[in-house]
Design an enzyme around this catalytic site. Sequence first.
Site, PDB file in Angstrom:
ATOM      1  N   GLU A  46     -27.936 -50.983 -29.134  1.00  0.00           N
ATOM      2  CA  GLU A  46     -28.825 -49.894 -29.540  1.00  0.00           C
ATOM      3  C   GLU A  46     -29.620 -50.309 -30.768  1.00  0.00           C
ATOM      4  OE1 GLU A  46     -25.919 -46.686 -29.630  1.00  0.00           O
ATOM      5  OE2 GLU A  46     -25.511 -46.945 -27.489  1.00  0.00           O
ATOM      6  N   HIS A  55     -26.700 -43.394 -32.680  1.00  0.00           N
ATOM      7  CA  HIS A  55     -26.780 -44.164 -31.435  1.00  0.00           C
ATOM      8  C   HIS A  55     -28.197 -44.088 -30.877  1.00  0.00           C
ATOM      9  CE1 HIS A  55     -22.318 -44.305 -30.486  1.00  0.00           C
ATOM     10  NE2 HIS A  55     -22.346 -43.432 -31.463  1.00  0.00           N
ATOM     11  N   ARG A  90     -22.482 -53.803 -25.350  1.00  0.00           N
ATOM     12  CA  ARG A  90     -22.234 -52.523 -26.028  1.00  0.00           C
ATOM     13  C   ARG A  90     -20.991 -52.541 -26.913  1.00  0.00           C
ATOM     14  NH1 ARG A  90     -22.342 -46.747 -24.840  1.00  0.00           N
ATOM     15  NH2 ARG A  90     -20.268 -45.823 -24.774  1.00  0.00           N
ATOM     16  N   GLU A 132     -28.615 -39.437 -30.850  1.00  0.00           N
ATOM     17  CA  GLU A 132     -29.098 -40.420 -29.892  1.00  0.00           C
ATOM     18  C   GLU A 132     -30.604 -40.487 -30.146  1.00  0.00           C
ATOM     19  OE1 GLU A 132     -27.588 -42.288 -27.617  1.00  0.00           O
ATOM     20  OE2 GLU A 132     -25.624 -41.386 -27.312  1.00  0.00           O
ATOM     21  N   HIS A 148     -22.731 -49.252 -31.378  1.00  0.00           N
ATOM     22  CA  HIS A 148     -22.961 -49.881 -30.076  1.00  0.00           C
ATOM     23  C   HIS A 148     -24.073 -50.894 -30.264  1.00  0.00           C
ATOM     24  CE1 HIS A 148     -21.140 -46.189 -27.891  1.00  0.00           C
ATOM     25  NE2 HIS A 148     -20.258 -47.177 -27.927  1.00  0.00           N
TER      26      HIS A 148
END
Lengths: 291, 421
Positions: free
Chosen positions: B184, B308, B239, B382, B181
Site C-alpha cells: 500500500e 491502509h 502484503r 483506506e 501492509h
Amino acid sequence: MGLRIIVVLAVLMGVTGSPTTTVRPETTSVDTAAHPNSIPEMAEETGQNEVFSEEEAAEDVMATGELNPNHYPAQRAAKVVQHYLTTRYGSPYRLFGLHRVHSGNAEDVGDSGRKYQLEISVHEIISNTTQKCSAEVFFPHGQKQESPQVQASCEELLNISTKAQEEALYQQYKMNQTLLSAQNLPDSHGHIEPDMKLLWHLGIVASSFIMLKESSENTLYNMAQVANITQLETEKEQLKFNCHTLLHDMVSQEILHWKLLFAWSPAEGVKVLQMEQLPHCQHCEKPPNTN
Amino acid sequence: MRGLLAFAALLVAVIAKESFEGHQVLRIIPKDDVQLSLIKEMEDMIHFELDFWRDVTGVATPVDVRVPFHSLQSVKIYLETQDIEYSIMIVDLQVMLDEEQEQMVSVARAPEPRNTDSFDYTNYHTISEIYSFQDMLVAENPNLVSKIVIGQSYEGRPLNVLKFSTGGTNRPAIWIDTGIHSREWVTQASGTWFAKKIVTDYGTDPALTAILNNMDIFLEIVTNPDGFYYTHNNNRMWRKTRKPNSGSSCVGVDPNRNWNAGFGLPGASSNPCSETYHGPKAESESEIKSIVDFVKSHGNMKAFISIHSYSQMLMYPYGYTRTPAKDQAELHSLAKKAITDLASLYGTRYTYGSLIDTIYQASGITIDWTYNQGIKYSYTFELRDTGRYGFILPANQIIPTSQETWLALMAIMDHTYKNPY
C-alpha cells in the site's frame, strides 16, 4: 427485541442520510427489467438488524431488505454492475468506475439465490462524466460457483460516441508492422506510457469478463495490474490479444492471476475467446518494472 | 586517489575515444636498488607505452603502472625473469571504468536529497531513502522530533517511530502508522509527507500548535519494513510480513490479523498461504509485538490511527464482531466530520462506519486491540483510490492524497485534544 429493532432502524436512517426515493429517472432501457415483488418487508428477523454474538460464522447472514448504501453488501453488488457495464459497453475509449451507491434493496429468491436492486451512479472515466443507473444483480446460490446475472439501465450510457476513435485505433493496430506488446501496465509507480494506455484499457475490458464471471456476494474484484499484453496476428478482421492479468479480490485480499485470449473490433467490442486461471504460486515472483 | 585517476582516465578515453580494453594496472614492489633501477629503465621502453600511475620513489615503495594489452606479456616476462614482485591491481581497466560510469549515471538520476526540503514528495521512495529522511528530519528539528527504535523486524530491520513532542513527561499522545501492509505504497509516502507537515505547521498553524503544546504525536512510517523491501525488489503485490511459516513453503503473516483481539475468529485465515493468515498466535510477529509493548508501556495513548489503502474508507471498531463499540455514536459522528473535511479539498468521497459493516468481517485487527486497550479514538483509513489503480496509485496522486487525508487526521486529533478522557 422490538425496541432494539426500532433503535437500530433509527440509527440506520440517520446514517443513510438522504431519504430513499423510488422514483426512477427517465431511462433509455437497454435491458428490460422485470420486477417481481411480494416480499414480506421487515418481517425478516435474521436480517442485519440483529446483533450477533462473537462466535458468528464467516458466512454470516447477509443483509436483506433495505440496504445501507455505505456498507459492503450494496457496494459489492454495485461493483458487479460496473464489471457488467464494462463488458457490455467498454472499449479502449470507454471505461466505467463505480461512483456512488444511492440506495439498495436485497431479497431472497426462494432458495435459488439473492437479488439486489440498486440505484447507483457510474463514472465514465475517459469522458469524465457521471450518470445514474438502475440495476438488478442476481447472485445464484448453487452447489458450484455460478456467475451473477445483471440487468442495468442507465440514463445516457452511450451518449458520447467513441465510434470514430475506435475505428481509427482499430485500423492503426491492424496495420502494425510489429505486433504490440507491453508489460506491467501500470508499473510499480502507477505509471503508463501514453502510447500504452489504450492497450491497458483493452486489458481492463477483457479482465472485466473474468471479474464479472467470478463475482459473488463474498468477493469484490478490481484490476491490480496487466502483467503482459501481446497482440497476435489479426484473424478474420478481428484484432487478437494474449493477456496475463492480475486481479485483486478485496475480501480475500488475494491477487489472482488469469490468462486470457481475446478479440476486439469496434463492431463486436471485446470478446473473450479463452480464459484460464493460473495457480496461486507464492514463488512466481519476477522483479517489478523499474523506471 | 585511484578514483580520481580513473575518472581522469575516463575523461581521456572520452576525449581521445580510446579504449582501455584488456589493459591491466600492475603494482610493482622493488626489493632493492638493483630492482629499483631496472624498473626505472622501463620508463624508457617507449614501445611498451607504459603509463605510470605511481612513480618510482624508493625501495619497498609500490610502483603502479598501467600496461596496454599489447605489452602485457612482454612486461610480465621482463618482471618475472628479473624476479621482480608484482601483483595485478586492475584486471581489465575498461570493465572497471564501464562499471563506474554506470554507477555515476545512476546516482545522477536520483541524487540524494541533502535536507527534507529537497526531498521529493511527489515520488515513491525506497526504505533506505525513507530511513535517511527520518534521520534528516530529526537533525533539522532536534527540539521537536526524535527517533525511537521500538524493535526489529523479522529480517532485522529497525522499526523506527518518530516522536513529535514539545516537552512534558509522558503527555497524552496520538499514534499514526502507515505501511503495515507493504504493497500500500501511497501510505508510506503519505506518512513521509505527514512528518514534514507536522514540523512545518508547528508554530504556524494554530490548531496543530495547540495540539503539540499539550500532546505528543508518534508516527511509524514503515511499519512493515521487510515487506516493503520485498515490494521494491521482488513482488510489488506483497502484503504480509516476511517470516517463514514452519511446515509450509508459504511465507508471511498478515500483520493486520495478528493482534490480540478476537484473534483467530472468523475474519482471518489459518492457512499460511493466505493473504489474511493470522499467524501461529497473536503477536507472533515482532513488527506487531513491538507496537504492543510500546503502547502498553507508554500507557497514555488517546488516539490510534492505522493507515491502509485502497478503498477510500474511514472505519472504527469493531472488525471481528457486529456488537457495536461502546462509543459508536461519537466515533461515527467524528468520522463523518473527518471525511467531510477530507472531501472539502478535492471532492474525494469516502464511505465510513464500523469496519465489519463497511468493508468485511476481520479479526485480530489493530484498532480492535487498541480500542479494547481503552484508546477510544481508534480509526483505520483506506486511502485512494477505489480500484482504478488500486495499490499502484500514480505518484502524482501522493501529494493530493496526503493533503486531503491530513485534514481528516487534523479533525480526529483536534477532537481528541479537545475531549480529554
